[in-house]
Scaffold this motif. Sequence first.
Motif, PDB file in Angstrom:
ATOM      1  N   SER A  48       0.843  -1.290   0.216  1.00 24.95           N
ATOM      2  CA  SER A  48       0.021   0.056   0.224  1.00 24.95           C
ATOM      3  C   SER A  48       1.033   1.103   0.002  1.00 24.95           C
ATOM      4  O   SER A  48       0.475   1.874  -0.680  1.00 24.95           O
ATOM      5  CB  SER A  48      -1.066   0.124   1.471  1.00 24.95           C
TER       6      SER A  48
ATOM      7  N   THR B 134      -7.447   5.981   1.206  1.00 26.58           N
ATOM      8  CA  THR B 134      -8.115   5.706   0.447  1.00 26.58           C
ATOM      9  C   THR B 134      -8.971   4.172  -0.236  1.00 26.58           C
ATOM     10  O   THR B 134     -10.332   4.369  -0.648  1.00 26.58           O
ATOM     11  CB  THR B 134      -7.017   5.418  -1.206  1.00 26.58           C
ATOM     12  N   LEU B 135      -8.833   3.397   1.008  1.00 27.75           N
ATOM     13  CA  LEU B 135      -8.822   2.284   1.123  1.00 27.75           C
ATOM     14  C   LEU B 135     -10.120   2.072   2.548  1.00 27.75           C
ATOM     15  O   LEU B 135     -11.479   1.290   2.423  1.00 27.75           O
ATOM     16  CB  LEU B 135      -8.394   0.777   2.439  1.00 27.75           C
ATOM     17  N   ASP B 136     -10.364   3.506   2.877  1.00 23.22           N
ATOM     18  CA  ASP B 136     -11.630   3.700   4.080  1.00 23.22           C
ATOM     19  C   ASP B 136     -12.405   5.057   2.710  1.00 23.22           C
ATOM     20  O   ASP B 136     -12.642   5.565   3.004  1.00 23.22           O
ATOM     21  CB  ASP B 136     -11.283   4.753   4.947  1.00 23.22           C
ATOM     22  N   ASN B 137     -13.320   3.170   2.285  1.00 27.74           N
ATOM     23  CA  ASN B 137     -14.049   4.143   1.363  1.00 27.74           C
ATOM     24  C   ASN B 137     -15.648   4.551   2.453  1.00 27.74           C
ATOM     25  O   ASN B 137     -16.038   5.798   1.562  1.00 27.74           O
ATOM     26  CB  ASN B 137     -14.834   3.264  -0.115  1.00 27.74           C
TER      27      ASN B 137
ATOM     28  N   MET C  95     -12.262   0.724   9.335  1.00 29.25           N
ATOM     29  CA  MET C  95     -12.697  -0.216   8.200  1.00 29.25           C
ATOM     30  C   MET C  95     -12.580  -1.886   8.891  1.00 29.25           C
ATOM     31  O   MET C  95     -12.009  -2.158   9.843  1.00 29.25           O
ATOM     32  CB  MET C  95     -11.758  -0.449   7.026  1.00 29.25           C
TER      33      MET C  95
ATOM     34  N   GLN D  56     -15.086  -4.187   4.449  1.00 26.93           N
ATOM     35  CA  GLN D  56     -14.605  -3.226   3.763  1.00 26.93           C
ATOM     36  C   GLN D  56     -13.187  -3.603   3.701  1.00 26.93           C
ATOM     37  O   GLN D  56     -12.737  -2.693   1.735  1.00 26.93           O
ATOM     38  CB  GLN D  56     -14.831  -2.123   4.781  1.00 26.93           C
ATOM     39  N   LEU D  57     -12.143  -3.745   4.140  1.00 27.09           N
ATOM     40  CA  LEU D  57     -11.198  -3.444   3.749  1.00 27.09           C
ATOM     41  C   LEU D  57     -10.243  -4.715   2.813  1.00 27.09           C
ATOM     42  O   LEU D  57     -10.072  -4.847   1.728  1.00 27.09           O
ATOM     43  CB  LEU D  57     -10.011  -3.753   4.940  1.00 27.09           C
TER      44      LEU D  57
ATOM     45  N   GLU E 151     -13.069  -6.143   0.832  1.00 19.97           N
ATOM     46  CA  GLU E 151     -13.595  -5.475  -0.682  1.00 19.97           C
ATOM     47  C   GLU E 151     -12.727  -4.846  -1.225  1.00 19.97           C
ATOM     48  O   GLU E 151     -12.394  -4.430  -2.140  1.00 19.97           O
ATOM     49  CB  GLU E 151     -14.707  -5.688  -0.823  1.00 19.97           C
ATOM     50  N   ALA E 152     -12.445  -3.813  -0.813  1.00 21.37           N
ATOM     51  CA  ALA E 152     -11.058  -2.544  -0.891  1.00 21.37           C
ATOM     52  C   ALA E 152      -9.312  -3.673  -1.576  1.00 21.37           C
ATOM     53  O   ALA E 152      -9.601  -2.738  -2.267  1.00 21.37           O
ATOM     54  CB  ALA E 152     -10.236  -1.624   0.097  1.00 21.37           C
TER      55      ALA E 152
ATOM     56  N   GLY F  85     -10.260  -5.435  -4.579  1.00 18.77           N
ATOM     57  CA  GLY F  85     -10.452  -3.811  -5.598  1.00 18.77           C
ATOM     58  C   GLY F  85      -9.941  -3.408  -6.188  1.00 18.77           C
ATOM     59  O   GLY F  85      -9.542  -2.735  -7.543  1.00 18.77           O
TER      60      GLY F  85
END
Length: 111
Positions: free
Chosen positions: A4, A17-20, A26, A30-31, A33-34, A37
């Motif tokens: 990262s 950025t990852l904390d959508n 997170m 969530q983490l 899936e990010a 992605g």
Amino acid sequence: PVLSKVKYGSLRKAYKTLDNTGCGAMTCHQLREALIGIGVFENTREATKMFQALFKEMDVNGIGSLSFSEFLGDRAQEPPPDENEEWHYLTTDEMWGRWCDRTATDSLKSR
């Protein structure tokens, strides 16, 4: 986190950025899936089990979400934040430093 840092320039930028949701914490889902992605993580059953175990280790306070401090870990070195950085994207030490600086100034002004 090392990947990262390479991709985003700093762990703070990677986390933001990852904390959508932008809330500063997170969940495992969530983490995961990010990371899927951005192509860092595979979407397989075996990889998910390993990721859940890793997340559990990183979630030191055990509440089911990672703060920036937990994401950063104990040993990572991160450049100091901008003065206008949002509170939930600061490490615990950075929060304490700001609080001490601000309250010391406020108490001196009131004297």
